[in-house]
Design a protein around this motif. Structure first.
Motif, PDB file in Angstrom:
ATOM      1  N   LEU A  20      -1.871  -0.569   3.090  1.00  0.00           N
ATOM      2  CA  LEU A  20      -2.726  -1.732   2.832  1.00  0.00           C
ATOM      3  C   LEU A  20      -1.894  -2.977   2.540  1.00  0.00           C
ATOM      4  O   LEU A  20      -2.255  -4.085   2.941  1.00  0.00           O
ATOM      5  N   PHE A  21      -0.782  -2.800   1.846  1.00  0.00           N
ATOM      6  CA  PHE A  21       0.105  -3.928   1.554  1.00  0.00           C
ATOM      7  C   PHE A  21       0.772  -4.438   2.829  1.00  0.00           C
ATOM      8  O   PHE A  21       0.862  -5.651   3.061  1.00  0.00           O
ATOM      9  N   CYS A  22       1.227  -3.507   3.664  1.00  0.00           N
ATOM     10  CA  CYS A  22       1.942  -3.884   4.894  1.00  0.00           C
ATOM     11  C   CYS A  22       1.019  -4.506   5.935  1.00  0.00           C
ATOM     12  O   CYS A  22       1.489  -5.108   6.901  1.00  0.00           O
ATOM     13  N   LYS A  23      -0.286  -4.370   5.746  1.00  0.00           N
ATOM     14  CA  LYS A  23      -1.232  -4.964   6.679  1.00  0.00           C
ATOM     15  C   LYS A  23      -1.110  -6.487   6.687  1.00  0.00           C
ATOM     16  O   LYS A  23      -1.271  -7.135   7.729  1.00  0.00           O
ATOM     17  N   ASP A  24      -0.797  -7.084   5.526  1.00  0.00           N
ATOM     18  CA  ASP A  24      -0.696  -8.539   5.410  1.00  0.00           C
ATOM     19  C   ASP A  24       0.684  -9.017   4.995  1.00  0.00           C
ATOM     20  O   ASP A  24       0.903 -10.231   4.850  1.00  0.00           O
ATOM     21  N   ASN A  25       1.605  -8.087   4.772  1.00  0.00           N
ATOM     22  CA  ASN A  25       2.939  -8.462   4.306  1.00  0.00           C
ATOM     23  C   ASN A  25       4.002  -7.650   5.039  1.00  0.00           C
ATOM     24  O   ASN A  25       3.751  -6.492   5.409  1.00  0.00           O
ATOM     25  N   PRO A  26       5.188  -8.231   5.241  1.00  0.00           N
ATOM     26  CA  PRO A  26       6.285  -7.472   5.871  1.00  0.00           C
ATOM     27  C   PRO A  26       6.761  -6.367   4.938  1.00  0.00           C
ATOM     28  O   PRO A  26       6.803  -6.545   3.715  1.00  0.00           O
ATOM     29  N   ILE A  27       7.112  -5.237   5.501  1.00  0.00           N
ATOM     30  CA  ILE A  27       7.497  -4.084   4.694  1.00  0.00           C
ATOM     31  C   ILE A  27       8.754  -4.359   3.883  1.00  0.00           C
ATOM     32  O   ILE A  27       8.947  -3.801   2.797  1.00  0.00           O
ATOM     33  N   ARG A  28       9.621  -5.227   4.379  1.00  0.00           N
ATOM     34  CA  ARG A  28      10.862  -5.526   3.657  1.00  0.00           C
ATOM     35  C   ARG A  28      10.600  -6.231   2.326  1.00  0.00           C
ATOM     36  O   ARG A  28      11.419  -6.178   1.409  1.00  0.00           O
ATOM     37  N   SER A  29       9.456  -6.910   2.227  1.00  0.00           N
ATOM     38  CA  SER A  29       9.158  -7.662   1.006  1.00  0.00           C
ATOM     39  C   SER A  29       8.910  -6.747  -0.186  1.00  0.00           C
ATOM     40  O   SER A  29       8.947  -7.202  -1.332  1.00  0.00           O
ATOM     41  N   ILE A  30       8.660  -5.470   0.073  1.00  0.00           N
ATOM     42  CA  ILE A  30       8.422  -4.529  -1.027  1.00  0.00           C
ATOM     43  C   ILE A  30       9.655  -4.427  -1.918  1.00  0.00           C
ATOM     44  O   ILE A  30       9.561  -4.378  -3.148  1.00  0.00           O
ATOM     45  N   ILE A  31      10.833  -4.407  -1.272  1.00  0.00           N
ATOM     46  CA  ILE A  31      12.087  -4.318  -2.044  1.00  0.00           C
ATOM     47  C   ILE A  31      12.249  -5.554  -2.922  1.00  0.00           C
ATOM     48  O   ILE A  31      12.604  -5.456  -4.110  1.00  0.00           O
ATOM     49  N   ASP A  32      11.957  -6.720  -2.354  1.00  0.00           N
ATOM     50  CA  ASP A  32      12.076  -7.962  -3.129  1.00  0.00           C
ATOM     51  C   ASP A  32      11.070  -7.988  -4.282  1.00  0.00           C
ATOM     52  O   ASP A  32      11.402  -8.386  -5.401  1.00  0.00           O
ATOM     53  N   LYS A  33       9.833  -7.540  -4.001  1.00  0.00           N
ATOM     54  CA  LYS A  33       8.809  -7.512  -5.045  1.00  0.00           C
ATOM     55  C   LYS A  33       9.202  -6.558  -6.176  1.00  0.00           C
ATOM     56  O   LYS A  33       8.950  -6.839  -7.349  1.00  0.00           O
ATOM     57  N   THR A  34       9.804  -5.435  -5.804  1.00  0.00           N
ATOM     58  CA  THR A  34      10.220  -4.461  -6.814  1.00  0.00           C
ATOM     59  C   THR A  34      11.335  -5.014  -7.688  1.00  0.00           C
ATOM     60  O   THR A  34      11.335  -4.836  -8.911  1.00  0.00           O
ATOM     61  N   LYS A  35      12.298  -5.707  -7.054  1.00  0.00           N
ATOM     62  CA  LYS A  35      13.397  -6.299  -7.816  1.00  0.00           C
ATOM     63  C   LYS A  35      12.891  -7.393  -8.752  1.00  0.00           C
ATOM     64  O   LYS A  35      13.330  -7.501  -9.896  1.00  0.00           O
ATOM     65  N   LYS A  49       0.135 -12.353 -11.583  1.00  0.00           N
ATOM     66  CA  LYS A  49       0.784 -13.030 -10.464  1.00  0.00           C
ATOM     67  C   LYS A  49       1.323 -12.058  -9.415  1.00  0.00           C
ATOM     68  O   LYS A  49       1.850 -12.489  -8.394  1.00  0.00           O
ATOM     69  N   VAL A  50       1.202 -10.769  -9.690  1.00  0.00           N
ATOM     70  CA  VAL A  50       1.744  -9.756  -8.783  1.00  0.00           C
ATOM     71  C   VAL A  50       0.630  -9.196  -7.905  1.00  0.00           C
ATOM     72  O   VAL A  50      -0.489  -8.968  -8.381  1.00  0.00           O
ATOM     73  N   ASN A  51       0.932  -9.002  -6.635  1.00  0.00           N
ATOM     74  CA  ASN A  51      -0.024  -8.441  -5.689  1.00  0.00           C
ATOM     75  C   ASN A  51      -0.605  -7.130  -6.221  1.00  0.00           C
ATOM     76  O   ASN A  51       0.107  -6.294  -6.750  1.00  0.00           O
ATOM     77  N   VAL A  52      -1.942  -6.975  -6.078  1.00  0.00           N
ATOM     78  CA  VAL A  52      -2.629  -5.801  -6.610  1.00  0.00           C
ATOM     79  C   VAL A  52      -2.085  -4.517  -5.997  1.00  0.00           C
ATOM     80  O   VAL A  52      -1.890  -3.522  -6.690  1.00  0.00           O
ATOM     81  N   TYR A  53      -1.822  -4.535  -4.692  1.00  0.00           N
ATOM     82  CA  TYR A  53      -1.319  -3.335  -4.027  1.00  0.00           C
ATOM     83  C   TYR A  53       0.082  -2.976  -4.510  1.00  0.00           C
ATOM     84  O   TYR A  53       0.446  -1.807  -4.580  1.00  0.00           O
ATOM     85  N   VAL A  54       0.877  -3.998  -4.851  1.00  0.00           N
ATOM     86  CA  VAL A  54       2.204  -3.738  -5.405  1.00  0.00           C
ATOM     87  C   VAL A  54       2.077  -3.065  -6.762  1.00  0.00           C
ATOM     88  O   VAL A  54       2.805  -2.104  -7.066  1.00  0.00           O
ATOM     89  N   GLN A  55       1.142  -3.542  -7.578  1.00  0.00           N
ATOM     90  CA  GLN A  55       0.919  -2.922  -8.879  1.00  0.00           C
ATOM     91  C   GLN A  55       0.431  -1.482  -8.727  1.00  0.00           C
ATOM     92  O   GLN A  55       0.829  -0.599  -9.482  1.00  0.00           O
ATOM     93  N   ASN A  56      -0.443  -1.257  -7.732  1.00  0.00           N
ATOM     94  CA  ASN A  56      -0.897   0.108  -7.472  1.00  0.00           C
ATOM     95  C   ASN A  56       0.268   1.010  -7.089  1.00  0.00           C
ATOM     96  O   ASN A  56       0.361   2.155  -7.535  1.00  0.00           O
ATOM     97  N   MET A  57       1.169   0.475  -6.262  1.00  0.00           N
ATOM     98  CA  MET A  57       2.338   1.266  -5.858  1.00  0.00           C
ATOM     99  C   MET A  57       3.231   1.576  -7.049  1.00  0.00           C
ATOM    100  O   MET A  57       3.788   2.676  -7.155  1.00  0.00           O
ATOM    101  N   PHE A  58       3.367   0.616  -7.962  1.00  0.00           N
ATOM    102  CA  PHE A  58       4.138   0.869  -9.187  1.00  0.00           C
ATOM    103  C   PHE A  58       3.508   2.013  -9.987  1.00  0.00           C
ATOM    104  O   PHE A  58       4.200   2.917 -10.454  1.00  0.00           O
ATOM    105  N   MET A  59       2.182   1.937 -10.128  1.00  0.00           N
ATOM    106  CA  MET A  59       1.465   2.958 -10.883  1.00  0.00           C
ATOM    107  C   MET A  59       1.627   4.333 -10.245  1.00  0.00           C
ATOM    108  O   MET A  59       1.946   5.321 -10.913  1.00  0.00           O
ATOM    109  N   TYR A  60       1.414   4.422  -8.931  1.00  0.00           N
ATOM    110  CA  TYR A  60       1.466   5.711  -8.259  1.00  0.00           C
ATOM    111  C   TYR A  60       2.888   6.264  -8.207  1.00  0.00           C
ATOM    112  O   TYR A  60       3.086   7.483  -8.310  1.00  0.00           O
ATOM    113  N   ALA A  61       3.873   5.381  -8.046  1.00  0.00           N
ATOM    114  CA  ALA A  61       5.266   5.835  -8.044  1.00  0.00           C
ATOM    115  C   ALA A  61       5.642   6.418  -9.405  1.00  0.00           C
ATOM    116  O   ALA A  61       6.275   7.477  -9.496  1.00  0.00           O
ATOM    117  N   ASP A  62       5.235   5.733 -10.467  1.00  0.00           N
ATOM    118  CA  ASP A  62       5.495   6.245 -11.818  1.00  0.00           C
ATOM    119  C   ASP A  62       4.735   7.551 -12.063  1.00  0.00           C
ATOM    120  O   ASP A  62       5.240   8.461 -12.733  1.00  0.00           O
TER     121      ASP A  62
END
Length: 343
Positions: A69-84, A207-220
Motif C-alpha cells: 500500500l505504501f509503494c503504491k504512491d511512494n518509491p520503495i527506496r524511500s522506506i529506508i530514508d523514512k526509517t532512518k 507527520k509520518v505516513n500512516v503506512y510507515v507507522q503500520n510497518m513499524f508496528m508490524y515489524a516490531d
C-alpha cells in the motif's frame, strides 16, 4: 419520512464503499472467533498447530500488505530514508507491539476457555478499563451518562457469567485462571491502544505516513513474537516448528482472516470513524451469539440474550458520549465525523 430515513442512512454511510467496509469489518471480526474455536481439537480444546507462529505469520502478512500500500504512491527506496528519519519512532512502537503480542496470543488461549459469545462480551470490559484509566491517570472526569454506560456494561458481563458454561468448567485452566487471563488480555488492549493513539497523534507521529507507522508496528510485532516463540520452544518439549502452521488448513484461514481484519480496521476508521467501530461491536455481539448457536451448538440461554442486549446498549451509549481529551463535558458525537486513527 422516507427521505428522513434515507438522509440518516447517508450520514452513517456516505458511500457504498464505507457500507461495504463496515459489513466486511463485522464479518472478519466474527470469523476470527469462529475459526479459532472450530480449529480446536474437540477432545482437548487446544490446537494442533503452533499458536505463536500463526500470530507471527499474521503480522508478516500485515507488514507485506502495508508495504504494498505504501509503494503504491511512494518509491520503495524511500522506506529506508523514512526509517532512518524516524528511527526513534520505530523503537517507541516496540511497547505497543509487545502488548499486542501478548493480546493476540492470549486471544487463542481465552477462546479455548470461553465460548465465542462469552469471549466477545468479556472483551468489552476494555471500555470500562479505558474509562478508569482516563479517570485516574489523565484526570478526565466522566459524566453521569458515561458512568451509567460503564455500569451497564459491567452488569451485562456479570449476568452472562452467572451460569458458567460446561466447557469452562471442564477446561484445565479453570474459570478463575480464565478470568485472570481475560483480564490480562483486556489490560494489554487498553494500554496498547492508549499508547498507540499517542504515537499516532503526537507532534512526531502525526507527520509520518500512516503506512510507515503500520510497518513499524508490524515489524516490531514480528520481533516480539519471534522472541516469544523462541522462549516458549525452549520450555515446551511439544512445541511445533514455525513451518507446522503452514500445513494446517484452519491455521491458514486464521492467518489470512486476521491479516485482512487488521487492514480493514484501518480502512473502517479512515472511511468512517471510531464511533461506528463501536456500533459494529454491538452488531457483532448479536451475530456471534446466533452463529455460535447455529454452527457450534452453543445454546442461547436467557443470561446470554439479556447480557448481549445490555452490553450492546451500553457500548452504544458510551459511543455517543465518549471521553473528551480536553477535560470538558462530553457531547453527543456526530457519527459522520472523521477520524484518522489507525490500528
Amino acid at each position: 419520512m422516507l427521505e428522513s430515513e434515507a438522509g440518516r442512512w447517508t450520514s452513517l454511510f456516505p458511500t457504498k464503499k464505507s457500507l461495504f467496509i463496515f459489513v466486511l469489518y463485522i464479518v472478519l471480526s466474527i470469523n476470527h472467533g469462529l475459526l479459532v474455536k472450530i480449529s480446536q481439537v474437540t477432545e482437548t480444546g487446544l490446537y494442533d498447530y503452533n499458536v505463536i507462529s500463526v500470530v507471527l505469520l499474521t503480522e508478516l502478512c500485515k507488514l507485506l500488505i502495508s508495504l504494498l500500500l505504501f509503494c503504491k504512491d511512494n518509491p520503495i527506496r524511500s522506506i529506508i530514508d523514512k526509517t532512518k528519519e524516524n528511527s526513534t519512532l520505530l523503537f517507541l512502537y516496540m511497547i505497543p507491539a509487545f502488548l499486542y503480542c501478548f493480546y493476540n496470543n492470549l486471544a487463542f488461549i481465552n477462546l479455548s476457555i470461553f465460548d465465542p459469545t462469552t469471549y466477545f462480551i468479556l472483551l468489552q470490559l476494555r471500555v470500562l478499563l479505558t474509562g478508569i484509566v482516563y479517570q485516574c491517570l489523565f484526570q478526565k472526569k466522566l459524566s453521569n451518562i458515561q458512568w451509567l454506560s460503564l455500569v451497564l456494561l459491567t452488569i451485562g458481563c456479570i449476568l452472562k457469567e452467572l451460569k458458567v458454561d460446561d466447557n469452562v468448567k471442564k477446561h484445565s485452566y479453570g474459570l478463575v485462571t480464565g478470568m485472570v487471563l481475560m483480564a490480562t488480555q483486556i489490560f494489554c488492549s487498553c494500554l496498547a491502544g492508549v499508547y498507540n493513539e499517542y504515537l499516532l497523534k503526537n507532534d512526531r507521529g502525526s507527520k509520518v505516513n500512516v503506512y510507515v507507522q503500520n510497518m513499524f508496528m508490524y515489524a516490531d510485532s514480528i520481533v516480539c513474537n519471534l522472541i516469544l516463540w523462541l522462549t516458549m520452544s525452549q520450555h515446551t518439549q511439544t512445541a511445533k516448528s514455525l513451518d507446522s502452521s503452514s500445513i494446517n488448513f484452519w491455521a491458514i484461514l486464521i492467518v489470512l482472516n486476521s491479516a485482512a481484519y487488521g487492514i480493514v480496521t484501518s480502512l473502517l476508521l479512515h472511511s468512517l470513524n471510531s464511533i461506528m467501530k463501536v456500533f459494529a461491536t454491538a452488531v457483532e455481539l448479536v451475530l456471534i451469539a446466533l452463529l455460535s448457536w447455529i454452527i457450534l451448538s452453543y445454546p442461547i440461554t436467557w443470561q446470554t440474550a439479556v447480557g448481549v442486549c445490555i452490553v450492546s446498549f451500553s457500548v452504544v451509549i458510551y459511543a455517543k458520549h465518549p471521553i473528551t481529551k480536553n477535560g470538558q463535558k462530553s457531547k453527543p458525537i456526530n457519527t459522520n465525523s472523521s477520524s484518522d486513527t489507525v490500528v
